[in-house]
Write an enzyme that holds these catalytic residues in place. Structure first.
Site, PDB file in Angstrom:
ATOM      1  N   LYS A  16     -61.117  58.598 -33.844  1.00 16.29           N
ATOM      2  CA  LYS A  16     -61.163  58.375 -31.948  1.00 16.29           C
ATOM      3  C   LYS A  16     -59.876  59.493 -31.348  1.00 16.29           C
ATOM      4  O   LYS A  16     -59.030  60.029 -31.984  1.00 16.29           O
ATOM      5  CB  LYS A  16     -60.743  56.960 -31.947  1.00 16.29           C
ATOM      6  CG  LYS A  16     -60.596  56.803 -29.733  1.00 16.29           C
ATOM      7  CD  LYS A  16     -59.920  56.838 -29.174  1.00 16.29           C
ATOM      8  CE  LYS A  16     -57.874  56.794 -29.918  1.00 16.29           C
ATOM      9  NZ  LYS A  16     -57.235  57.202 -28.717  1.00 16.29           N
ATOM     10  N   ASP A 144     -57.318  49.777 -26.682  1.00 15.75           N
ATOM     11  CA  ASP A 144     -58.408  49.700 -27.290  1.00 15.75           C
ATOM     12  C   ASP A 144     -59.716  49.829 -28.065  1.00 15.75           C
ATOM     13  O   ASP A 144     -60.702  51.001 -28.535  1.00 15.75           O
ATOM     14  CB  ASP A 144     -58.556  52.124 -26.674  1.00 15.75           C
ATOM     15  CG  ASP A 144     -57.646  52.186 -27.974  1.00 15.75           C
ATOM     16  OD1 ASP A 144     -56.949  51.534 -28.662  1.00 15.75           O
ATOM     17  OD2 ASP A 144     -56.539  53.335 -27.605  1.00 15.75           O
TER      18      ASP A 144
HETATM   19  O1  C5P Z   1     -53.140  47.604 -25.984  1.00 11.81           O
HETATM   20  P1  C5P Z   1     -52.050  48.218 -26.689  1.00 11.81           P
HETATM   21  O2  C5P Z   1     -51.814  47.393 -27.603  1.00 11.81           O
HETATM   22  O3  C5P Z   1     -52.728  49.239 -27.848  1.00 11.81           O
HETATM   23  O4  C5P Z   1     -51.658  48.990 -25.975  1.00 11.81           O
HETATM   24  C1  C5P Z   1     -50.429  49.487 -26.472  1.00 11.81           C
HETATM   25  C2  C5P Z   1     -49.110  50.007 -25.488  1.00 11.81           C
HETATM   26  O5  C5P Z   1     -49.066  50.636 -24.882  1.00 11.81           O
HETATM   27  C3  C5P Z   1     -49.309  48.675 -24.289  1.00 11.81           C
HETATM   28  O6  C5P Z   1     -48.406  47.710 -24.789  1.00 11.81           O
HETATM   29  C4  C5P Z   1     -48.468  49.573 -23.112  1.00 11.81           C
HETATM   30  O7  C5P Z   1     -47.186  49.874 -23.569  1.00 11.81           O
HETATM   31  C5  C5P Z   1     -48.969  50.762 -23.256  1.00 11.81           C
HETATM   32  N1  C5P Z   1     -50.423  50.808 -23.447  1.00 11.81           N
HETATM   33  C6  C5P Z   1     -50.166  51.290 -21.447  1.00 11.81           C
HETATM   34  N2  C5P Z   1     -51.209  51.729 -20.969  1.00 11.81           N
HETATM   35  C7  C5P Z   1     -52.173  50.689 -21.383  1.00 11.81           C
HETATM   36  C8  C5P Z   1     -52.794  50.793 -22.538  1.00 11.81           C
HETATM   37  C9  C5P Z   1     -51.503  50.756 -23.351  1.00 11.81           C
HETATM   38  O8  C5P Z   1     -48.949  51.385 -20.267  1.00 11.81           O
HETATM   39  N3  C5P Z   1     -53.763  51.532 -20.828  1.00 11.81           N
END
Ligand code: C5P
Length: 295
Positions: A16, A144
């Protein structure tokens, strides 16, 4: 749940790329609001699902050693558990993950693996999970993961969970370069604030062609996280500089929170030549040539 026969299917979990990534704000729960053009290449990791008498997962490939241990933390395993919860029965499958992409690299490896697992289990075991349900399950696994279900270009908003299919208007031959350093996404978001970087104004109702051509991508978009990552991982700037010097390179940018950078070329031979030059100067870097899926 079991199924007769050995190998059920092999499914690609492609790379991606965030062709751009604008951080536009932050929610009260800390998650960031973003606008991003997600695009996928043709290849990446690969997942093989086979019916078995119990659930098992094993990993091979150049980056297998970097996969979380214990296996229960792996997003593929968590995807299986989320499916089991949804259908209310145990999945009896052997799942093999071929880990070709570096981990914690800004190119969606874990999210793409999880999305491919959801789609693969649904097809393999005829679970009848609808697209809307798959999308909902994907959202419980990571911001995502939903966008990784379709493997097609999408304009992504919200925290990465709201997707609108779009199309790219150029042939995109891609050179991926990673300096061999894992990057933690939460650390980069923190650095974004530590360095007082600005939120990007929203693109609002701009038509798709405002950002789906090479020219618009170059002149109107950025990766908001790139300066924060470079501050913590200066090698990212080296990757960008080397790619930018390659003949025919139209765009060079970091993907996601890094550290993988990509160079975009119109001609396949230009991409191959650039990859060769990068490899010769930096044999320790991960370098891969691939092609964007356009629609
Ligand atoms: O959802 P995911 O596990 O991929 O996200 C990892 C971390 O990245 C989250 O815990 C957050 O700290 C940060 N994040 C964020 N805003 C987003 C996606 C991720 O702050 N839109």
């Amino acid at each position: 749940m079991n199924k007769q026969g050995d190998s059920c299917l092999v499914i690609e979990a492609p790379t991606k790329l965030n062709l751009f990534l604008h951080i536009t704000g932050q929610r009260p729960d800390g998650y960031h609001l973003l606008e991003s053009l997600f695009a996928f290449t043709r290849t990446g990791d690969r997942i093989k699902i086979a019916a078995s008498d119990k659930l098992s997962l094993d990993v091979s490939g150049p980056f297998a050693k970097d996969i979380d241990s214990p296996v229960h933390d792996n997003l593929v395993y968590r995807a299986v558990k989320a499916v089991e919860k949804h259908v209310g029965m145990a999945i009896q499958a052997h799942i093999h993950l071929e880990k070709n992409l570096p981990v914690a690299a800004g190119i969606g490896g874990g999210s793409s693996d999880a999305a491919a697992t959801l789609v693969g289990l649904n097809a393999c075991f005829n679970l009848g999970i609808t697209d809307a349900e798959l999308y909902e399950i994907a959202g419980t696994l990571g911001a995502d993961v939903p966008a990784c279900l379709s493997k097609r270009p999408q304009f992504v908003t919200g925290i990465g969970d709201l997707v609108r299919p779009t199309a790219l208007t150029f042939a995109g031959h891609i050179v991926l370069v990673n300096p061999g350093l894992a990057v933690s996404t939460p650390t980069i978001f923190k650095a974004f604030h530590d360095h007082s970087l600005d939120f990007q104004p929203s693109l609002g109702d701009a038509p798709d062609d405002a950002w789906t051509s090479i020219e618009a991508l170059m002149s109107k978009t950025v990766n908001s996280l790139q300066p924060a990552t470079i501050a913590l991982v200066p090698e990212v700037q080296n990757c960008i500089d080397v790619l930018a010097e390659a003949e025919g390179c139209k765009i060079v940018r970091m993907s996601g929170s890094g550290a993988t950078c990509f160079g975009l070329f119109r001609a396949p031979e230009e991409a191959e030549a650039a990859a060769k030059v990068v490899k010769s100067h930096h044999p320790e870097w991960w370098v891969r040539v691939d092609q964007l899926v356009l629609a």
